[in-house]
Scaffold this motif. Sequence first.
Motif, PDB file in Angstrom:
ATOM      1  N   THR A  91       0.910  -1.001   0.077  1.00  0.00           N
ATOM      2  CA  THR A  91       0.090   0.005  -0.101  1.00  0.00           C
ATOM      3  C   THR A  91       1.021   1.236  -0.073  1.00  0.00           C
ATOM      4  O   THR A  91       1.508   1.461   0.881  1.00  0.00           O
ATOM      5  N   SER A  92       0.973   2.124  -1.074  1.00  0.00           N
ATOM      6  CA  SER A  92       1.908   3.044  -1.276  1.00  0.00           C
ATOM      7  C   SER A  92       0.997   4.269  -1.485  1.00  0.00           C
ATOM      8  O   SER A  92       0.387   4.444  -2.464  1.00  0.00           O
ATOM      9  N   ILE A  93       1.240   5.305  -0.464  1.00  0.00           N
ATOM     10  CA  ILE A  93       0.414   6.579  -0.344  1.00  0.00           C
ATOM     11  C   ILE A  93       1.296   7.498  -0.804  1.00  0.00           C
ATOM     12  O   ILE A  93       2.070   7.816  -0.443  1.00  0.00           O
ATOM     13  N   ASN A  94       0.615   8.588  -1.529  1.00  0.00           N
ATOM     14  CA  ASN A  94       1.205   9.984  -1.815  1.00  0.00           C
ATOM     15  C   ASN A  94       2.491   9.867  -2.400  1.00  0.00           C
ATOM     16  O   ASN A  94       2.630   9.663  -3.625  1.00  0.00           O
ATOM     17  N   ASN A  95       3.559  10.174  -1.629  1.00  0.00           N
ATOM     18  CA  ASN A  95       4.714  10.311  -2.160  1.00  0.00           C
ATOM     19  C   ASN A  95       5.652   8.902  -2.267  1.00  0.00           C
ATOM     20  O   ASN A  95       6.868   8.808  -2.266  1.00  0.00           O
ATOM     21  N   VAL A  96       4.633   7.971  -1.635  1.00  0.00           N
ATOM     22  CA  VAL A  96       5.355   6.474  -1.694  1.00  0.00           C
ATOM     23  C   VAL A  96       5.247   5.877  -2.983  1.00  0.00           C
ATOM     24  O   VAL A  96       4.046   5.779  -3.448  1.00  0.00           O
ATOM     25  N   VAL A  97       6.373   5.552  -3.728  1.00  0.00           N
ATOM     26  CA  VAL A  97       6.431   5.006  -5.129  1.00  0.00           C
ATOM     27  C   VAL A  97       5.793   3.496  -5.077  1.00  0.00           C
ATOM     28  O   VAL A  97       5.172   3.271  -6.039  1.00  0.00           O
ATOM     29  N   CYS A  98       6.414   2.969  -4.260  1.00  0.00           N
ATOM     30  CA  CYS A  98       6.010   1.465  -4.222  1.00  0.00           C
ATOM     31  C   CYS A  98       6.333   0.673  -2.946  1.00  0.00           C
ATOM     32  O   CYS A  98       7.280   1.332  -2.127  1.00  0.00           O
ATOM     33  N   HIS A  99       6.004  -0.429  -2.865  1.00  0.00           N
ATOM     34  CA  HIS A  99       6.500  -1.330  -1.581  1.00  0.00           C
ATOM     35  C   HIS A  99       6.115  -0.765  -0.122  1.00  0.00           C
ATOM     36  O   HIS A  99       6.774  -1.112   0.853  1.00  0.00           O
ATOM     37  N   GLY A 100       5.134  -0.006  -0.011  1.00  0.00           N
ATOM     38  CA  GLY A 100       4.515   0.475   1.199  1.00  0.00           C
ATOM     39  C   GLY A 100       4.106  -0.678   1.999  1.00  0.00           C
ATOM     40  O   GLY A 100       3.576  -1.550   1.435  1.00  0.00           O
ATOM     41  N   ILE A 101       4.274  -0.889   3.266  1.00  0.00           N
ATOM     42  CA  ILE A 101       4.065  -1.690   4.080  1.00  0.00           C
ATOM     43  C   ILE A 101       2.810  -1.350   5.148  1.00  0.00           C
ATOM     44  O   ILE A 101       2.780  -0.347   5.541  1.00  0.00           O
ATOM     45  N   PRO A 102       1.681  -2.162   4.729  1.00  0.00           N
ATOM     46  CA  PRO A 102       0.302  -1.908   5.532  1.00  0.00           C
ATOM     47  C   PRO A 102       0.777  -1.848   7.104  1.00  0.00           C
ATOM     48  O   PRO A 102       1.598  -2.624   7.674  1.00  0.00           O
ATOM     49  N   ASN A 103       0.110  -1.286   7.763  1.00  0.00           N
ATOM     50  CA  ASN A 103       0.175  -1.009   9.241  1.00  0.00           C
ATOM     51  C   ASN A 103      -1.234  -0.488   9.974  1.00  0.00           C
ATOM     52  O   ASN A 103      -1.991   0.000   9.242  1.00  0.00           O
TER      53      ASN A 103
END
Length: 270
Positions: A91-103
């Motif tokens: 889950t990659s939000i706004n300025n996160v390009v990719c590989h965001g980790i859910p929490n």
Amino acid sequence: MSINDIADKLESFRNMGYIIPHKSLLKNPQQIEGIRKSGEITTQILDLLEKEVKPGITTAEIDKIVYEHTVSNNAIPAPLNYDGFPKSVCTSINNVVCHGIPNEKTVLKSGDIVNIDVSTILDGYYSDASRMYMIGDVSPNARKLVEVTKECLDIGTKQVKPFGSINDIGRAIEPFANKNGYTVVRDLGGHGVGIQFHEEPHVNHFHLKDMGFLILPGMVFTIEPMINEGDYRVQIGYDNWTVTTEDGSLSAQWEYTIAVTQTGYEILAH
């Protein structure tokens, strides 16, 4: 066309500077059917999230939805424990390009844009796709970025044809992104998929002069342009996964799994 004729044709492409894919990268009809069925689950999950992703949901809740729907279809979330990745989805939000980790602490709010990247293993076959979700009332500039990025994906996909160059994809995407005032991430790209999570070829989404891999029927790969509102440079966070824009600008991404057919392409997951 005889085997000798095919060999001669491939050799002529090799002499022109193309990389000829190893035969192991060419999927047979049974394998493509397996990837197609995996892709149906991936697409179902992304469809389901269209109704569920709204202001107030946490990224952990998104992860739970993905996990439960995947296992209820006798499948496995490919990201879970992949090289230590702790969750079932990115889950990659706004300025996160990719590989965001859910929490559990990250709550989506009105104005956010989020890429949700779903990858599924069904009976040993992998599929991979992602979409952008616009949360509540997003700004005009964020909406435009999301929409142009989807156009970049579709423009790149239309370049896929037998005996074309894999680099035709980036050669079509980058000028369109630049024309709209955006840049294309260079450190990450698409990839072969199907029998493993990541296979050859690497798929660049920016302009390269060399011919790169020759596209052949039976190849399966992702196209997944990452488009930044600001500079194309990115950085990796302390968790060794989360990729963000170096300048803090917004980023968007859409992804398909594509199979090359005798006459063009088939989208297996979207």
